[in-house]
Design an enzyme around this catalytic site. Structure first.
Site, PDB file in Angstrom:
ATOM      1  N   CYS A   1     -12.821  -9.520   4.439  1.00 16.18           N
ATOM      2  CA  CYS A   1     -12.470 -10.165   3.173  1.00 16.18           C
ATOM      3  C   CYS A   1     -11.497  -9.307   2.381  1.00 16.18           C
ATOM      4  O   CYS A   1     -10.644  -9.822   1.655  1.00 16.18           O
ATOM      5  CB  CYS A   1     -13.723 -10.413   2.341  1.00 16.18           C
TER       6      CYS A   1
ATOM      7  N   CYS B   1       2.477   0.326   1.292  1.00 16.19           N
ATOM      8  CA  CYS B   1       1.516  -0.775   1.438  1.00 16.19           C
ATOM      9  C   CYS B   1       0.406  -0.556   0.413  1.00 16.19           C
ATOM     10  O   CYS B   1       0.577   0.212  -0.528  1.00 16.19           O
ATOM     11  CB  CYS B   1       0.959  -0.847   2.859  1.00 16.19           C
TER      12      CYS B   1
END
Length: 434
Positions: free
Chosen positions: A222, A389
Site C-alpha cells: 500500500c 525519488c
C-alpha cells in the site's frame, strides 16, 4: 372407514403431536439452560444477533468461548478486530511490530490522532476495550517469524492474515497447517480487495496455490501502490464475518473460493480455486514442511513493510539533500530527474525537477528527449544529472540504468541520498512527507 379405524388414526395423530410438543418443550428447557450462562448484560448487548436462528444463545456462547488471532493491525486488521470484539468473541490476539503514523489514519480505524507514535497493538487494544470491556485482548508486539510463531498461535481457534507481504503469508499458512486451524486471508491494494479461507474442510492452503514465492519486489505494498481506505475496510469486515462463521460452524465459508472485490464498480466475484494439492509441501499426502523456517530467506524479501534502505551506489555516486540545495541556490547547471509516478510528482516536487517515471526510463522517446536536453544545456564535460525519488531507493536503480543509456555522453549521473524525505528533513521542513 369404520369409526374404530378413524378413532385409531386420531389417537395416533394425538400421540405424534404430544411427542413433538414434548420434544419442543425439552428443547426450550435446554435453550434456557444454555441461556442462563449468558448474563443479562450480554443478552442485552448481543440481543440483535442472538435472536437470529443461525446464532441463538448457543451460538453466542460459542463466540464467547472462541479465540481469534489477528496478525497485522492495519487497514485489514483494524476493522476485522473491531467487529470481532463487537460480536463478542471472547479472546482476541493482536500481532504487529509497528507504531501508529499519520498516514495510517485514513484506513486503520482503531487508531486516532491521540495514538500517534504508540505501538499499534496497544492503540488497537485500547480501542477494543473501550468498545467491549468483556473481551480479553492479548497484544504481541513483534515481527512474526518461524521461531516465535508456534507460541503466538497456540490456543487460537482461527487466525486472520491481515498483512501485506509474502514471507508472513507463507509463515502463517504453514503454521496454521501444522496447528490444524483455519486461516482467513485478506488483501487490499488501490481499488481491489481479495479474500479466501485456507486449510478448512479439505480446502487448499496457501502453498497449494503458490508453491514458490514471487520474485523479490513483485508484491506491491500500500505504501508504494496506494489504497482507498474503504477497500481494506470492506475486506477486513468480511474477514471478521468468515471468522465468525468458522466459530459458529455455519455453512458457506470461503474455502476453495476467492472473493474479489472491485471498488471501481462496487462488484464482487467468486472464483473457484484449485483444490488441495496431494503433492503440497505443507498439507499434501507426504508433507515436507514439518517445521517453520526462515521465511524471509525463503521469499528473499522482508516481512517488515518498512522500506529497507538500499546501498547500490558508493558514496561518491550520491549527493546529499543539502548539497543539492546549495547547487540550486548557486545556480549551477544541472538536470534534476524525479523518477516517481506522475501522480506523486503532482503531489509535491522540488522546483525545477523534470518528471521521468521509472517505467519510462527505457523508452526511446523519453531517452531521446533527455539526451537532447543534455546536449543543449551542458556547459562542461561533466554535466550533472541528478536523480531523486521518495526515499532514495528507486533513484539508485535509475542511476544504474541511466549510466548505461547515456554512456555515450559526458555526464555525471548521481542520486540524491535519502530522496525527498531527506530533503524535507535537511532542507525544507514544510515539504510534504507521505
Amino acid at each position: 372407514m369404520s369409526v374404530e379405524s378413524l378413532q385409531a388414526d386420531i389417537d395416533l395423530l394425538r400421540k405424534q403431536l404430544n411427542e413433538k410438543e414434548r420434544a419442543l418443550a425439552e428443547l426450550k428447557v435446554a435453550e434456557c439452560k444454555v441461556g442462563d450462562a449468558l448474563t443479562n448484560e450480554e443478552i442485552s448487548r448481543y440481543s440483535r444477533q442472538i435472536i437470529m436462528p443461525e446464532i441463538g444463545p448457543r451460538g453466542q456462547l460459542k463466540l464467547k468461548a472462541a479465540s481469534v488471532l489477528v496478525v497485522g493491525v492495519g487497514g485489514l486488521g483494524c476493522p476485522a478486530a473491531l467487529y470481532l470484539a463487537g460480536a463478542g468473541v471472547g479472546r482476541i490476539g493482536l500481532v504487529d511490530y509497528d507504531c501508529v503514523e499519520l498516514s495510517n489514519l485514513h484506513r486503520q480505524v482503531l487508531h486516532s490522532e491521540a495514538s500517534l507514535g504508540q505501538p499499534k497493538v496497544q492503540s488497537a487494544a485500547d480501542s477494543l476495550r473501550r468498545l467491549n470491556g468483556a473481551v480479553r485482548v492479548d497484544c504481541v508486539r513483534t515481527v512474526l517469524d518461524g521461531a516465535g510463531a508456534p507460541a503466538v498461535l497456540a490456543g487460537y481457534d482461527v487466525v486472520l492474515d491481515a498483512t501485506d507481504n509474502a514471507p508472513t503469508r507463507y509463515l502463517l499458512s504453514d503454521a496454521c497447517v501444522l496447528a490444524g486451524v483455519p486461516l482467513v486471508s485478506g488483501s487490499a491494494l488501490q481499488l481491489e480487495g481479495q479474500l479466501t479461507v485456507y486449510g478448512h474442510d479439505g480446502g487448499p492452503c496457501y502453498r497449494c496455490l503458490f508453491p514458490e514465492p514471487p520474485p523479490p519486489g513483485a508484491v506491491t505494498s500500500c505504501g508504494d501502490g496506494g489504497v482507498l481506505g474503504v477497500v481494506p475496510g470492506t475486506i477486513g469486515v468480511l474477514q471478521a464475518l468468515e471468522a465468525i462463521k468458522l466459530v459458529l460452524g455455519l455453512p458457506g465459508v470461503l474455502s476453495g473460493r476467492l472473493l474479489v472485490f472491485d471498488a471501481a464498480d462496487c462488484s464482487f466475484r467468486s472464483i473457484r480455486l484449485r483444490g488441495r494439492s496431494a503433492g503440497c509441501a505443507a498439507c499434501g499426502d507426504q508433507p515436507s514442511v514439518t517445521r517453520l523456517v526462515d521465511y524471509e530467506q525463503f521469499c528473499r524479501s522482508r516481512a517488515c513493510d518498512k522500506e529497507e534502505s538500499l546501498h547500490l551506489l558508493s558514496d561518491a555516486d550520491r549527493i546529499s539533500a543539502g548539497a543539492l540545495s546549495e547547487m540550486l541556490l548557486g545556480g549551477e547547471k544541472h538536470l534534476l530527474v524525479d523518477v516517481r509516478t506522475p501522480t506523486e510528482f503532482e503531489l509535491c516536487h522540488i522546483p525545477g525537477a523534470t518528471n521521468l517515471p521509472m517505467k519510462d526510463l527505457g523508452r526511446p522517446a523519453c531517452l531521446d528527449a533527455l539526451r537532447e536536453y543534455i546536449r543543449q544545456h551542458r556547459g562542461d564535460p561533466e554535466f550533472p544529472v541528478l536523480v531523486v525519488c521518495r526515499r532514495g531507493n528507486d533513484s539508485q536503480k535509475a542511476v544504474q540504468e541511466l549510466r548505461t543509456s547515456l554512456s555515450d555522453l559526458s555526464v555525471s549521473v548521481r542520486d540524491v541520498a535519502g530522496g525527498l524525505q531527506a530533503w524535507a528533513k535537511a532542507v525544507d521542513p514544510h515539504f510534504p512527507v507521505y
